[in-house]
Enzyme design. Sequence first.
Site, PDB file in Angstrom:
ATOM      1  N   SER A 264      48.089 -18.785  27.177  1.00 34.32           N
ATOM      2  CA  SER A 264      47.822 -18.353  25.803  1.00 34.32           C
ATOM      3  C   SER A 264      47.576 -19.579  24.935  1.00 34.32           C
ATOM      4  CB  SER A 264      49.052 -17.600  25.293  1.00 34.32           C
ATOM      5  OG  SER A 264      48.939 -17.324  23.909  1.00 34.32           O
TER       6      SER A 264
ATOM      7  N   ASP B  16      42.988 -13.257  29.694  1.00 34.41           N
ATOM      8  CA  ASP B  16      43.429 -14.626  29.399  1.00 34.41           C
ATOM      9  C   ASP B  16      43.738 -15.424  30.670  1.00 34.41           C
ATOM     10  OD1 ASP B  16      43.021 -14.490  26.719  1.00 34.41           O
ATOM     11  OD2 ASP B  16      45.117 -14.491  26.127  1.00 34.41           O
TER      12      ASP B  16
ATOM     13  N   GLY C 247      43.453 -16.457  16.297  1.00 32.40           N
ATOM     14  CA  GLY C 247      42.189 -17.190  16.363  1.00 32.40           C
ATOM     15  C   GLY C 247      41.782 -17.640  17.750  1.00 32.40           C
TER      16      GLY C 247
ATOM     17  N   THR D 186      50.184 -10.616  20.078  1.00 35.99           N
ATOM     18  CA  THR D 186      48.777 -10.311  20.391  1.00 35.99           C
ATOM     19  C   THR D 186      48.616  -9.111  21.304  1.00 35.99           C
ATOM     20  OG1 THR D 186      46.702 -11.307  21.170  1.00 35.99           O
ATOM     21  CG2 THR D 186      48.683 -11.849  22.401  1.00 35.99           C
TER      22      THR D 186
ATOM     23  N   THR E 141      44.852 -11.331  17.182  1.00 38.07           N
ATOM     24  CA  THR E 141      46.242 -11.717  17.325  1.00 38.07           C
ATOM     25  C   THR E 141      46.776 -11.735  15.906  1.00 38.07           C
ATOM     26  OG1 THR E 141      45.683 -13.006  19.292  1.00 38.07           O
ATOM     27  CG2 THR E 141      47.611 -13.730  18.119  1.00 38.07           C
TER      28      THR E 141
HETATM   29  N1  GLY Z   1      45.220 -13.540  23.571  1.00 37.39           N
HETATM   30  C1  GLY Z   1      45.166 -14.685  22.787  1.00 37.39           C
HETATM   31  C2  GLY Z   1      46.161 -15.721  23.170  1.00 37.39           C
HETATM   32  O1  GLY Z   1      47.129 -15.400  23.830  1.00 37.39           O
HETATM   33  O2  GLY Z   1      46.001 -16.867  22.863  1.00 37.39           O
END
Ligand code: GLY
Length: 564
Positions: free
Chosen positions: A446, A417, A466, A393, A375
């Site tokens: 997210s 996710d 992260g 991301t 991201t």
């Molecule tokens: N794909 C990482 C986030 O959305 O937190």
Amino acid sequence: MTGLPRVLLFALLLVGADIAAAAAPPVAAVKPGHAAIASAHRLATEAGLEVLDKGGNAFDAAIAVAATLAVVEPQSSGIGGGFFMLIHRAADGREAMIDAREVAPAAVDAKAYADADGRPNRDAATNGPTSAGIPGEPAGLAWVAAHYGKLPLKASLAPAIRIATNGFKPDARFLGRLQERREVIARYPASAALLLAADRQVPKPGWVFRQPDLARTLERLAAQGADGFYRGETARALVDSVRAAGGNWTLDDLAGYRVVEREPIRFDYRGWRIVTAPPPSSGGVALAEIFNILRGYDLAAMAPAQRYHAIIEAMRRAFRDHNEYLGDPDFVKMPLDMLLSPHYADGLRASILPDKATPSAMLPAALAHEPGTDTTHFSIVDRDGNMVACTSTVNLPFGSAFVAGGTGVILNDEMDDFALVPDAPNAFGLRGNQANAPAPGKRMLSSMSPTFVFGKDRIGVLGTPGGSTIITQVFEGILAFMDGKPAATITAQPRYHHQYLPDLVYVEPHAFDDATTKALQDMGYTFKQRDGWGFMNVVTWDLGTGKLDAASDPRGVSGLGKVK
Ligand code: GLY
């Protein structure tokens, strides 16, 4: 010990409706009169400054930075992905989070992400077109231009189109991520043609990466706005290649994509006001819970081991709740009044033992979710005091590793996710988070946490990639900012993280000194070193002098924070 869940129940009963009152936005005594941008790539930072020089504001610059990152840092974000952009407009104090998160296609089928025995199918969830949500970033960029920018979208996209056409030399970070995803990229002819050398290996350093297809896709977006991506030639090419490779997107999925503006999460902590990401980010709720628990301690007066004990226990409790309750607010009802209530936090704090770690297994069970870490984040303040914190991301490095033929667009793998197999016990024997189960048109949860911190004399704009560590890294960044640390120290300081499960304290080397580590181990904490921290980008604004400061995380190889 066995009384802890009862303490949590008591905390629930204490909850009142009075969420912490947020202070009014400060009126800056001195406008900056200059601008600052911190992003993960020099070319993206320069693209933003170029657009500011052409008369754009922070929102135009944000479009330029995001689109250029899509070109030069496609391992982390892109127009095949999505973002959360937190904005603060100086003229009227308007604050909003522009939610350009991906959504599940209408034909989403949770069974496609499990094998015959109901076990998660990681390949379907993370690689190729089955792993891709309908992108939000192109619609988000068009939305920002139409509602907040001063320049036409075409002007703000110009630097990205130029770099995609002329090419640039990818850095070691890019090539390293490419190596990690090489085998999956090699599966798909359009992906291999774009990203690999003729021998299907990672190109050598010095390679000039040109993306003419992506440049044309961006030109259609520039000329037609969101319709240039979600309808017509681009949409047809996206749907045709996704379906030909086993995916289930339709033209209606693309045409139906909508950006949503959401009220940020706002809370106060010891005279500071924090403005951050609401659901479908879990970040703001978790940050509010952590700070609300910690408001009962005088952290500055505590010995280090006691201070970190309190912080880690607050992280543990906030992550448990985030796993249990959060999802897309347009689909699920979440107990936000409870989670954001200081009274609820009082109960959670009461469950923290003074000198002993609370085993996560003693808290009520909830599924641990692990979002992807690749991201990017950038922060901007312009000469008038407009501010942007944007986290964007594609999930894993190079997202799904699938390039939609003829478009140059690398699709995200954000479907991972979701809690994709909610009824299957995970590695800890826990059942999935129904609030984050996939559904047609639903946004996946997210951790992205773009954040503003307002104090009496200074403002901080920050965020980081992260995965789940986004939330704790942003928390640590906020604490350092409140302690008066400069932007470079905030981005460089060693990080630590607890996420409820696994029941470990993840650390960078030197996060704690030896004596503190030993004292925490004696309380029952287990430490584990972990990679993948950063890449935090911070801008700070001194309201007395108007001076801006910007810094990029030193953990990267090409970051640049620049004040101009
Ligand atoms: N794909 C990482 C986030 O959305 O937190």
